[in-house]
Design an enzyme around this catalytic site. Sequence first.
Site, PDB file in Angstrom:
ATOM      1  N   GLU A 190      28.703   1.590  -7.166  1.00 47.98           N
ATOM      2  CA  GLU A 190      29.563   0.529  -6.629  1.00 47.98           C
ATOM      3  C   GLU A 190      29.105  -0.757  -7.287  1.00 47.98           C
ATOM      4  O   GLU A 190      28.007  -1.240  -7.004  1.00 47.98           O
ATOM      5  CB  GLU A 190      29.403   0.423  -5.101  1.00 47.98           C
ATOM      6  CG  GLU A 190      29.813   1.661  -4.335  1.00 47.98           C
ATOM      7  CD  GLU A 190      31.324   1.820  -4.210  1.00 47.98           C
ATOM      8  OE1 GLU A 190      32.082   1.038  -4.819  1.00 47.98           O
ATOM      9  OE2 GLU A 190      31.742   2.740  -3.499  1.00 47.98           O
ATOM     10  N   CYS A 221      31.335  -8.327  -3.240  1.00 43.86           N
ATOM     11  CA  CYS A 221      31.892  -7.646  -4.407  1.00 43.86           C
ATOM     12  C   CYS A 221      33.415  -7.631  -4.351  1.00 43.86           C
ATOM     13  O   CYS A 221      34.067  -7.525  -5.378  1.00 43.86           O
ATOM     14  CB  CYS A 221      31.352  -6.230  -4.485  1.00 43.86           C
ATOM     15  SG  CYS A 221      31.571  -5.319  -2.960  1.00 43.86           S
TER      16      CYS A 221
HETATM   17  P1  NAD Z   1      21.308  -5.911  -8.968  1.00 47.10           P
HETATM   18  O1  NAD Z   1      22.000  -4.978  -9.875  1.00 47.10           O
HETATM   19  O2  NAD Z   1      20.474  -6.972  -9.546  1.00 47.10           O
HETATM   20  O3  NAD Z   1      20.338  -5.098  -7.972  1.00 47.10           O
HETATM   21  C1  NAD Z   1      20.826  -4.071  -7.138  1.00 47.10           C
HETATM   22  C2  NAD Z   1      19.674  -3.161  -6.755  1.00 47.10           C
HETATM   23  O4  NAD Z   1      19.199  -2.496  -7.922  1.00 47.10           O
HETATM   24  C3  NAD Z   1      18.462  -3.886  -6.165  1.00 47.10           C
HETATM   25  O5  NAD Z   1      17.911  -3.128  -5.110  1.00 47.10           O
HETATM   26  C4  NAD Z   1      17.504  -3.930  -7.356  1.00 47.10           C
HETATM   27  O6  NAD Z   1      16.157  -3.998  -6.963  1.00 47.10           O
HETATM   28  C5  NAD Z   1      17.803  -2.592  -8.009  1.00 47.10           C
HETATM   29  N1  NAD Z   1      17.388  -2.492  -9.412  1.00 47.10           N
HETATM   30  C6  NAD Z   1      17.150  -3.501 -10.286  1.00 47.10           C
HETATM   31  N2  NAD Z   1      16.755  -3.001 -11.476  1.00 47.10           N
HETATM   32  C7  NAD Z   1      16.770  -1.645 -11.355  1.00 47.10           C
HETATM   33  C8  NAD Z   1      16.485  -0.577 -12.253  1.00 47.10           C
HETATM   34  N3  NAD Z   1      16.088  -0.812 -13.506  1.00 47.10           N
HETATM   35  N4  NAD Z   1      16.627   0.686 -11.811  1.00 47.10           N
HETATM   36  C9  NAD Z   1      17.045   0.932 -10.547  1.00 47.10           C
HETATM   37  N5  NAD Z   1      17.304  -0.042  -9.649  1.00 47.10           N
HETATM   38  C10 NAD Z   1      17.180  -1.316 -10.046  1.00 47.10           C
HETATM   39  O7  NAD Z   1      22.452  -6.500  -8.017  1.00 47.10           O
HETATM   40  P2  NAD Z   1      22.333  -7.619  -6.882  1.00 47.10           P
HETATM   41  O8  NAD Z   1      22.172  -8.937  -7.566  1.00 47.10           O
HETATM   42  O9  NAD Z   1      21.339  -7.203  -5.855  1.00 47.10           O
HETATM   43  O10 NAD Z   1      23.774  -7.515  -6.185  1.00 47.10           O
HETATM   44  C11 NAD Z   1      24.869  -8.189  -6.644  1.00 47.10           C
HETATM   45  C12 NAD Z   1      25.813  -7.272  -7.392  1.00 47.10           C
HETATM   46  O11 NAD Z   1      26.150  -6.151  -6.581  1.00 47.10           O
HETATM   47  C13 NAD Z   1      27.136  -7.909  -7.730  1.00 47.10           C
HETATM   48  O12 NAD Z   1      27.512  -7.593  -9.042  1.00 47.10           O
HETATM   49  C14 NAD Z   1      28.123  -7.266  -6.756  1.00 47.10           C
HETATM   50  O13 NAD Z   1      29.448  -7.263  -7.176  1.00 47.10           O
HETATM   51  C15 NAD Z   1      27.554  -5.913  -6.624  1.00 47.10           C
HETATM   52  N6  NAD Z   1      28.013  -5.283  -5.383  1.00 47.10           N
HETATM   53  C16 NAD Z   1      28.956  -4.270  -5.448  1.00 47.10           C
HETATM   54  C17 NAD Z   1      29.436  -3.679  -4.298  1.00 47.10           C
HETATM   55  C18 NAD Z   1      30.449  -2.582  -4.324  1.00 47.10           C
HETATM   56  O14 NAD Z   1      30.581  -1.885  -3.320  1.00 47.10           O
HETATM   57  N7  NAD Z   1      31.150  -2.355  -5.417  1.00 47.10           N
HETATM   58  C19 NAD Z   1      28.974  -4.121  -3.053  1.00 47.10           C
HETATM   59  C20 NAD Z   1      28.039  -5.152  -3.026  1.00 47.10           C
HETATM   60  C21 NAD Z   1      27.557  -5.709  -4.207  1.00 47.10           C
END
Ligand code: NAD
Length: 454
Positions: free
Chosen positions: A229, A263
């Site tokens: 997502e 999102c």
């Molecule tokens: P992010 O991608 O920076 O982090 C998301 C998660 O991934 C965190 O827990 C982070 O610690 C983890 N992560 C980071 N590096 C990683 C790696 N190398 N391997 C595995 N996990 C890792 O995102 P964010 O800044 O926390 O959230 C914002 C983003 O999330 C926005 O782009 C938003 O659109 C998206 N989002 C999407 C939905 C949806 O349902 N489509 C819902 C909410 C947020």
Amino acid sequence: MTVSELINPATEELLRTVEQTSLAGVDDAVARAKAAQRDWARLAPGDRAAALRSFAAAVDAHVDELAALEVANSGHPIGNATWEAGHVRDVLQFYSATPERLSGKQIPVAGGLDVTFNEPLGVIGVITPWNFPMPIAVWGFAPALAAGNAVLVKPAEWTPLTTIRIGELAVEAGLPADLFQVLPGKGSVVGERFVTNPDVRKIVFTGSTEVGTHVMAGAAAQVKRVTLELGGKSANIVFDDCDLAKAAATAPYGVFDNAGQDCCARSRILVQRNVYDRFMELLEPAVKGVVVGDPASKDTEMGPLVSRSHWDTVTSYVPDDAPVAFRGDAPSGAGYWFPPTVLTPERSDRTVREEIFGPVVAVLPFDDEADAVALANDTPYGLSGSIWTDNLSRAVRVSRAVEAGNLSVNSHSSVRYNTPFGGFKQSGLGRELGPDAPLSFTETKNVFYAIGDL
Ligand code: NAD
């Protein structure tokens, strides 16, 4: 031992420190989860259903506590945070019906009996972002547990507190401690290890498209299942035949909810050119009426941004010479406050193309239905969107033509736990919620029993 410091985004005060899970800690948790999963899957379906109902009841008894924790950790307005905690209960309740209904098929064949079984995958790794810590965690863990799996959740670094508390409530409710574990820590350590540990059989990742792409590439090495997502840049399309007053009055809430850190935020408002000026006249008081302030206050509609570094990112999209049409209010002083902001940029501007993830919306005029659809689809994303029209035929045509997973006509609703949710294009892969989500945590096994001719 590594700890991280959590800051209250409305006050900038230190809230708590949280211990970070190490690489060895992840592997130990996976091994214990693997053992717990075997016992869980062997339980009678009715007993698994009862355990999930107890879990839901424990969450229900702690809704106010969870909501207060989210206000302090994430800056969500108390009304929103209370809804989010109640949503955890509701999703658990919804999927508590799954264990007794997850039936396979009996398929007519010659010479015997052919049956399919929905076998659990094993250990599931759920990686969540910071914007909706509670809802996004439960969308993964509830259907996964219901389908007979063990679940490890890695919450986002900035906002782990409610997820940690939900993990404790699961144990208090009687779920085996190793079956559902919350592992706070870094994405580069805990998240990465979920991807590389072969005993984690599926990753449910919610976050940025950039990290999601990396997770998917890593998972490919083991043909590991993924649900993704990811980001969005959704369109709110306003046609000249709609209830313009209602479209304008509700538009701020379609993008500024959770301070735009959503999102599904409708961060592009596309307005038919012949009603554009009137729409902007109606939009201005609606934007200025959004109540921004102390998230603990019941009247507050929008709180602060989640962190200083995110505030810096959002601010970079509104330089001094930005085409600002008008802005709402925000408190000054301590806290990561950012006022609701309406821009009128060119179609090629980065504010039209990139996910800002803050309370900034771009309004663009369009000429006709074809132009509106082309503009709405002119993005690598495809998560959500709204269509405002009183013409039924147009509503059907446009909702079929917009490339997005979740659309609403004459409203801005996106998420109901009993309907599917997920993205087209680079907004994701797979669907969460709805009646079919548990199946995405199973493998279909087909067995033919030779019994001769009947
Ligand atoms: P992010 O991608 O920076 O982090 C998301 C998660 O991934 C965190 O827990 C982070 O610690 C983890 N992560 C980071 N590096 C990683 C790696 N190398 N391997 C595995 N996990 C890792 O995102 P964010 O800044 O926390 O959230 C914002 C983003 O999330 C926005 O782009 C938003 O659109 C998206 N989002 C999407 C939905 C949806 O349902 N489509 C819902 C909410 C947020």
